[in-house]
Design an enzyme around this catalytic site. Sequence first.
Site, PDB file in Angstrom:
ATOM      1  N   TRP A 101       8.916  34.188  47.120  1.00 39.50           N
ATOM      2  CA  TRP A 101       9.256  35.426  45.690  1.00 39.50           C
ATOM      3  C   TRP A 101       9.056  34.978  44.641  1.00 39.50           C
ATOM      4  O   TRP A 101       9.078  35.668  43.392  1.00 39.50           O
ATOM      5  CB  TRP A 101      10.635  34.484  46.068  1.00 39.50           C
ATOM      6  CG  TRP A 101      11.099  35.288  47.838  1.00 39.50           C
ATOM      7  CD1 TRP A 101      11.164  35.009  48.795  1.00 39.50           C
ATOM      8  CD2 TRP A 101      11.084  36.613  47.941  1.00 39.50           C
ATOM      9  NE1 TRP A 101      11.440  35.439  49.818  1.00 39.50           N
ATOM     10  CE2 TRP A 101      11.040  37.172  49.561  1.00 39.50           C
ATOM     11  CE3 TRP A 101      10.327  37.972  47.184  1.00 39.50           C
ATOM     12  CZ2 TRP A 101      10.767  38.465  49.983  1.00 39.50           C
ATOM     13  CZ3 TRP A 101      10.310  39.496  48.048  1.00 39.50           C
ATOM     14  CH2 TRP A 101      10.602  39.613  49.380  1.00 39.50           C
ATOM     15  N   ASP A 168      17.341  32.683  41.145  1.00 36.88           N
ATOM     16  CA  ASP A 168      17.180  33.829  42.535  1.00 36.88           C
ATOM     17  C   ASP A 168      17.299  33.102  43.754  1.00 36.88           C
ATOM     18  O   ASP A 168      17.400  32.262  44.326  1.00 36.88           O
ATOM     19  CB  ASP A 168      15.495  34.645  43.031  1.00 36.88           C
ATOM     20  CG  ASP A 168      15.207  34.844  43.459  1.00 36.88           C
ATOM     21  OD1 ASP A 168      16.386  35.808  44.510  1.00 36.88           O
ATOM     22  OD2 ASP A 168      14.376  35.340  44.087  1.00 36.88           O
ATOM     23  N   LYS A 192      21.133  39.211  52.917  1.00 33.51           N
ATOM     24  CA  LYS A 192      20.519  37.473  53.629  1.00 33.51           C
ATOM     25  C   LYS A 192      22.346  37.290  53.556  1.00 33.51           C
ATOM     26  O   LYS A 192      22.245  37.333  54.720  1.00 33.51           O
ATOM     27  CB  LYS A 192      19.965  36.849  52.224  1.00 33.51           C
ATOM     28  CG  LYS A 192      17.777  36.938  52.888  1.00 33.51           C
ATOM     29  CD  LYS A 192      17.419  37.837  52.502  1.00 33.51           C
ATOM     30  CE  LYS A 192      16.088  38.416  52.616  1.00 33.51           C
ATOM     31  NZ  LYS A 192      14.995  38.069  51.355  1.00 33.51           N
TER      32      LYS A 192
HETATM   33  C1  PLP Z   1      14.396  39.100  50.109  1.00 33.21           C
HETATM   34  C2  PLP Z   1      14.026  38.150  48.644  1.00 33.21           C
HETATM   35  C3  PLP Z   1      13.961  38.793  47.790  1.00 33.21           C
HETATM   36  C4  PLP Z   1      13.009  40.329  47.945  1.00 33.21           C
HETATM   37  O1  PLP Z   1      14.258  40.846  48.353  1.00 33.21           O
HETATM   38  P1  PLP Z   1      14.269  42.383  47.889  1.00 33.21           P
HETATM   39  O2  PLP Z   1      15.515  43.283  47.782  1.00 33.21           O
HETATM   40  O3  PLP Z   1      14.032  43.189  49.610  1.00 33.21           O
HETATM   41  O4  PLP Z   1      13.736  43.091  46.781  1.00 33.21           O
HETATM   42  C5  PLP Z   1      13.180  37.980  46.571  1.00 33.21           C
HETATM   43  N1  PLP Z   1      13.924  37.105  46.880  1.00 33.21           N
HETATM   44  C6  PLP Z   1      14.139  35.977  47.665  1.00 33.21           C
HETATM   45  C7  PLP Z   1      14.523  34.758  47.402  1.00 33.21           C
HETATM   46  C8  PLP Z   1      14.543  37.023  48.570  1.00 33.21           C
HETATM   47  O5  PLP Z   1      15.230  35.990  49.807  1.00 33.21           O
END
Ligand code: PLP
Length: 356
Positions: A101, A168, A192
């Site tokens: 990511w 993030d 998540k």
């Molecule tokens: C799942 C995830 C993403 C991507 O998320 P989307 O909503 O599918 O774009 C980005 N960063 C992290 C840390 C993630 O776990």
Amino acid sequence: MKKHNFYAGPAILPQSVLQQASASIINFKELDLSILEISHRSKEFESVKDESESLVRELLEIDNDYAVLFLSGGASSQFFMVPMNLLPEHDTAHYVNTGTWSSGAIKEAKLFGNVNVIASSESDQFRHIPNQFEYPDSGAYLHITSNNTIYGSQYHWWPKGSIPLVCDMSSDIFSRKVDGKNFGLIYAGAQKNMGPAGVTLVVVKKDLLGKTGRKLPSMLDYKIHMDKGSMYNTPPVFPIYVSMLTMRWIKEMGGPEVMELRNNEKAAALYTEIDNNPCFEGTVRKQDRSHMNVVFKLKNSDHEAEFLKFCKDANCVGLQGHRSVGGFRASLYNALPLESVNVLVNVMQDFALKYA
Ligand SMILES: *Cc1c(COP(=O)(O)O)cnc(C)c1O
């Protein structure tokens, strides 16, 4: 009986949230209408949005210096919206690369300005969090990924310095106590640990906005979303509603502090078994192990299918590792009870009786 749900995302939600959400699909707030069929401008939805916003402020300990936005396009859209909105063309943004990511965020930022990767664990197959980097003292921001959902590593400390910290937090938001005031911007896809797929939370310090000189399409401009209270267009009504219910549940359970204690306990139980069981091994440096996504593998990978069969027979689902890493991954998000971890630990012990 409900399955023990270890999926990485979309992921487990509290049972009480699912019950309230399903009731509201039929009849929302005694309106004799579904939450799915009312206007986003109705006072009933306005109150959902307002409560969601104030719960975010409470759980992240932030005040009105920050805008709280509910956007669509997933966390992946923040990989480009962050630099579009915060990185002037001739300035530099700093990134720490700790996995898939972060790498995605770095790739997109390069479209908008200079990108400096100040630290990376790539040469170690992302099995640790770099711990020896100097916080940059100039540039637009420093970007980190607090929890690496795929590789199973997590920051257990926060970089501190003068330029804004962008994070993030998609896979560990609300999983532990965080002082949001230490961040310039936090973003998280909901699916998540916060709610269902379809909404992305962005928390941004207001005074960082409008400084790049770049012209932006309205839908990609944080300032426009802020000025319109996340209602520039139709927001993802149902994902916001379910996220609100989940945040209420977190608060009722005692807030991020209590989530943190529960998550530490679950992670300790599973890592202890991984370290003691002769069949398994962890993949991440111990001090950087994630309390959300526990990544592990079999010492003898020939037995992977058998182990997954043991899991399935015990009603444990979602344990296959990410396709890019292999092995296994057990995600222990807020809503997963300790009981599910104990079931998995028993499965691992039964497996060792037969295969060790
Ligand atoms: C799942 C995830 C993403 C991507 O998320 P989307 O909503 O599918 O774009 C980005 N960063 C992290 C840390 C993630 O776990």
